[in-house]
Design a protein around this motif. Structure first.
Motif, mmCIF file in Angstrom:
data_model
loop_
_atom_site.group_PDB
_atom_site.id
_atom_site.type_symbol
_atom_site.label_atom_id
_atom_site.label_comp_id
_atom_site.label_asym_id
_atom_site.label_seq_id
_atom_site.Cartn_x
_atom_site.Cartn_y
_atom_site.Cartn_z
ATOM 1 N N GLU A 1 0.808 -1.213 0.000
ATOM 2 C CA GLU A 1 0.000 0.000 0.000
ATOM 3 C C GLU A 1 0.845 1.268 0.000
ATOM 4 N N LEU A 2 2.172 1.125 0.091
ATOM 5 C CA LEU A 2 3.034 2.300 0.122
ATOM 6 C C LEU A 2 3.152 2.928 -1.270
ATOM 7 N N PRO A 3 3.196 4.225 -1.337
ATOM 8 C CA PRO A 3 3.352 4.887 -2.640
ATOM 9 C C PRO A 3 4.669 4.477 -3.299
ATOM 10 N N GLY A 4 4.623 4.297 -4.575
ATOM 11 C CA GLY A 4 5.836 3.969 -5.329
ATOM 12 C C GLY A 4 6.059 2.481 -5.447
ATOM 13 N N VAL A 5 6.423 1.821 -4.339
ATOM 14 C CA VAL A 5 6.739 0.393 -4.396
ATOM 15 C C VAL A 5 5.487 -0.476 -4.317
ATOM 16 N N ALA B 1 2.545 -0.539 -5.913
ATOM 17 C CA ALA B 1 2.012 -1.039 -7.178
ATOM 18 C C ALA B 1 2.891 -2.147 -7.744
ATOM 19 N N VAL B 2 4.201 -2.015 -7.582
ATOM 20 C CA VAL B 2 5.123 -3.034 -8.081
ATOM 21 C C VAL B 2 4.911 -4.347 -7.337
ATOM 22 N N ILE B 3 4.787 -4.280 -6.013
ATOM 23 C CA ILE B 3 4.589 -5.487 -5.205
ATOM 24 C C ILE B 3 3.295 -6.190 -5.591
ATOM 25 N N LYS B 4 2.229 -5.417 -5.731
ATOM 26 C CA LYS B 4 0.944 -6.021 -6.099
ATOM 27 C C LYS B 4 1.014 -6.670 -7.473
ATOM 28 N N ASN B 5 1.642 -6.004 -8.427
ATOM 29 C CA ASN B 5 1.738 -6.565 -9.773
ATOM 30 C C ASN B 5 2.554 -7.854 -9.807
ATOM 31 N N VAL B 6 3.519 -7.969 -8.900
ATOM 32 C CA VAL B 6 4.359 -9.171 -8.852
ATOM 33 C C VAL B 6 3.627 -10.336 -8.191
ATOM 34 N N LEU B 7 2.745 -10.049 -7.229
ATOM 35 C CA LEU B 7 2.142 -11.093 -6.411
ATOM 36 C C LEU B 7 0.693 -11.438 -6.764
#
Length: 296
Positions: free
Chosen positions: A99-103, A105-111
């Motif tokens: 939920e942190l800005p920046g990283v 979206a990347v985490i969600k897209n990976v998982l």
């Protein structure tokens, strides 16, 4: 060294073995007990007399549960549901990072999971089957995370001490797998996140095992029904994962119930749950591509 007053005080010695020095108290009667007299309980250690009183006050359903499950429990010392706590901690940490800005979206897209990641020849996406389970680690916001973790904490405290750590963790992961498989079968293009499928599997397993032991399951049934209806009527909720997790959770719970008390019970439940996992993987690998190809 000790003084005469120390030896004259009976509270410094086991009440059942006056010659044995100890500083451990029974958590119910608060009398001193030596290691031989200590019985581990969810609240600490208790003495043999308090253990007998506790067993006499058990309901018939609780006695059946103790005979069937208690002797083989694999939970940690003190009956603490450590697997539940670890799942809570890891899932909460990853979901908060997502939920942190920046990283985030990347985490969600990976998982996150979508059926398209299982069929690269049809979707053009890379083959990433681990997403079937990594989707359990991320959620669609803090409310989604909070509700799922609250439900996990409530159910885990009852179910993990009953099943043992290994069976509980297996139930959680296989139910989550069932939720992802259901998403791939019903709506393979829809991305999804969350541990809801695994949570529904735990709820249904608690009902199945509770019914088998003769417990009162009305409250759990009402909660489960409300959550099922809520998932169907509120837009944006992956009801498919709820249904898949619940069905698989029921199957795993039946395996636990039917194999409990058998000779080589561990061999049986591991083997049968492995069959369930194999069937899920075969179904998700074969059925959606056939349906997509047929629809073209």
């Amino acid at each position: 060294m000790t003084n005469p007053e120390f030896h004259a005080n009976p509270d410094n010695f086991c009440y059942r073995h006056p010659g044995r020095q100890s500083f451990v108290l029974c958590q119910r009667c608060m009398r001193t007990i030596c290691p031989e007299c200590q019985t581990q309980a969810p609240v600490g250690v208790i003495c043999p007399e308090c253990m007998q009183d506790q067993r006499r006050s058990q309901t018939p359903a609780q006695r059946r549960a103790h005979r069937r499950w208690g002797a083989r429990s694999m939970t940690a010392v003190g009956g603490r549901p450590l697997a539940t706590y670890w799942i809570l901690a890891i899932t909460s940490a990853v979901s908060i990072l997502a939920e942190l800005p920046g990283v985030g979206a990347v985490i969600k897209n990976v998982l996150l999971f979508a059926g398209a990641y299982l069929y690269p020849s049809l979707s053009g996406l890379p083959f990433e089957p681990w997403r079937l389970l990594t989707a359990l680690l991320v959620h669609g916001g803090f409310i989604h995370l909070g509700l799922n973790m609250l439900a996990l904490w409530m159910v885990g405290q009852q179910l993990e001490p009953l099943l043992g750590r290994a069976r509980f963790l297996t139930l959680y992961l296989v139910s989550g797998l069932g939720g992802s498989v259901a998403m791939a079968l019903i709506d393979p293009a829809q991305p999804t996140v969350g541990a809801s499928g695994a949570i529904f599997g735990l709820f249904v397993a608690l009902i199945v095992i509770g019914r088998h032991l003769g417990g009162n399951i009305v409250g759990a049934l009402v909660v489960l029904a409300i959550n099922f209806v809520y998932g169907f009527i509120v837009p944006g909720i992956a009801w498919e994962a709820h249904v898949g997790g619940a069905v698989v959770g029921a199957l795993v719970a039946l395996v636990y119930v039917r194999t409990s008390g058998r000779r080589n019970a561990k061999f049986w439940w591991i083997g049968l749950v492995a069959v369930i996992v194999l069937v899920l993987l075969v179904v998700v690998a074969v059925v959606p591509p056939l349906l997509i190809t047929a629809g073209r």
